[in-house]
Design a protein around this motif. Structure first.
Motif, short mmCIF file in Angstrom:
data_model
loop_
_atom_site.label_atom_id
_atom_site.label_comp_id
_atom_site.label_asym_id
_atom_site.label_seq_id
_atom_site.Cartn_x
_atom_site.Cartn_y
_atom_site.Cartn_z
N PHE A 33 0.85 -1.18 0.00
CA PHE A 33 0.00 0.00 0.00
C PHE A 33 0.89 1.22 0.00
O PHE A 33 2.11 1.13 0.18
CB PHE A 33 -0.96 -0.01 1.20
CG PHE A 33 -0.28 -0.16 2.53
CD1 PHE A 33 0.05 0.94 3.30
CD2 PHE A 33 0.02 -1.42 3.01
CE1 PHE A 33 0.67 0.79 4.53
CE2 PHE A 33 0.65 -1.59 4.25
CZ PHE A 33 0.98 -0.48 5.00
N CYS A 34 0.28 2.38 -0.21
CA CYS A 34 1.04 3.63 -0.28
C CYS A 34 1.14 4.25 1.12
O CYS A 34 0.14 4.35 1.83
CB CYS A 34 0.37 4.58 -1.25
SG CYS A 34 1.37 6.04 -1.60
N MET A 35 2.35 4.65 1.49
CA MET A 35 2.59 5.30 2.77
C MET A 35 3.61 6.42 2.56
O MET A 35 4.66 6.17 1.96
CB MET A 35 3.09 4.28 3.80
CG MET A 35 3.28 4.86 5.19
SD MET A 35 3.68 3.59 6.40
CE MET A 35 5.45 3.52 6.20
N HIS A 36 3.29 7.62 2.99
CA HIS A 36 4.19 8.78 2.84
C HIS A 36 4.59 8.98 1.38
O HIS A 36 5.74 9.28 1.08
CB HIS A 36 5.43 8.64 3.72
CG HIS A 36 5.12 8.41 5.17
ND1 HIS A 36 4.41 9.31 5.94
CD2 HIS A 36 5.40 7.37 5.98
CE1 HIS A 36 4.29 8.83 7.16
NE2 HIS A 36 4.87 7.66 7.21
N GLY A 37 3.65 8.76 0.47
CA GLY A 37 3.89 9.01 -0.94
C GLY A 37 4.64 7.93 -1.69
O GLY A 37 4.98 8.10 -2.86
N GLY A 38 4.90 6.82 -1.04
CA GLY A 38 5.64 5.75 -1.71
C GLY A 38 5.13 4.38 -1.32
O GLY A 38 4.29 4.25 -0.43
N PRO A 39 5.63 3.34 -1.98
CA PRO A 39 5.16 1.99 -1.68
C PRO A 39 5.67 1.49 -0.32
O PRO A 39 6.77 1.83 0.10
CB PRO A 39 5.74 1.15 -2.82
CG PRO A 39 6.91 1.94 -3.31
CD PRO A 39 6.60 3.37 -3.06
N HIS A 40 4.83 0.72 0.33
CA HIS A 40 5.18 0.10 1.61
C HIS A 40 4.66 -1.33 1.57
O HIS A 40 3.57 -1.59 1.05
CB HIS A 40 4.53 0.87 2.76
CG HIS A 40 4.93 0.37 4.10
ND1 HIS A 40 6.16 0.62 4.65
CD2 HIS A 40 4.25 -0.39 4.98
CE1 HIS A 40 6.24 0.04 5.84
NE2 HIS A 40 5.09 -0.59 6.07
N ALA A 65 -3.74 4.06 5.63
CA ALA A 65 -3.92 3.90 4.18
C ALA A 65 -5.37 3.52 3.86
O ALA A 65 -5.94 4.01 2.89
CB ALA A 65 -2.97 2.84 3.64
N GLY A 70 -6.98 4.20 -0.18
CA GLY A 70 -5.96 3.74 -1.11
C GLY A 70 -6.20 2.32 -1.60
O GLY A 70 -6.87 1.52 -0.95
N GLN A 92 -5.01 -7.04 -6.68
CA GLN A 92 -5.03 -5.60 -6.40
C GLN A 92 -6.47 -5.13 -6.41
O GLN A 92 -7.26 -5.56 -7.25
CB GLN A 92 -4.23 -4.87 -7.47
CG GLN A 92 -4.24 -3.38 -7.35
CD GLN A 92 -3.57 -2.72 -8.55
OE1 GLN A 92 -2.97 -3.37 -9.38
NE2 GLN A 92 -3.71 -1.42 -8.64
#
Length: 138
Positions: A33-40, A65, A70, A92
């Motif tokens: 998932f997206c975290m702080h603008g990037g993938p996590h 998220a 998201g 997804q």
């Protein structure tokens, strides 16, 4: 082209039904998932119920998220390092928190292996299903 006696490898797509059947046999996957603008990416325990991926979360980045609406992805695989073969499946789609009534109606509950409170049950509904299998002929 391969030399006589060597291994010929094949990388083939899996149809959605086969991909979901393989995924449903597993219990551990990587949730993206997206975290702080990037993938996590985090490891989660999950179950598949009626084609949806069900897992538990606590108060965490996953919850943040989820609150932002998201898209989530879950990836799972089975690899044989000896034969260098295996498969991978990624689903997804959107995720939502299940109500207490929905959780009670589940035929199987997700059972986290790691310690800690995970009171929320999340349902990821696959909109895209990707799978590949790597096989070998001798």
């Amino acid at each position: 082209m391969s030399l006589p006696g060597s291994v010929v490898r094949h990388l083939d797509p899996l149809d959605e039904k086969t991909a979901m059947t393989l995924l449903a046999r597993e219990q551990v996957g990587r949730l993206a998932f997206c975290m702080h603008g990037g993938p996590h990416i985090e490891v989660v325990n999950f179950v598949v119920v009626d084609g949806d991926v069900i897992f538990r979360i606590g108060v965490s980045a996953k919850l943040a998220a989820l609150g932002r609406g998201g898209v989530f992805a879950l990836q799972c695989d089975r690899i044989n390092t000896g034969t260098r073969t295996g498969w991978t499946v990624t689903v997804q789609g959107p995720a939502r928190t299940l109500s207490a009534e929905e959780v009670a109606a589940l035929p199987i509950q997700p059972d986290p292996w790691a310690p800690g409170e995970r009171p929320r049950v999340v349902c990821l509904t696959p909109r895209h299903i990707f799978g590949r299998v790597l096989s070998a002929d001798e």
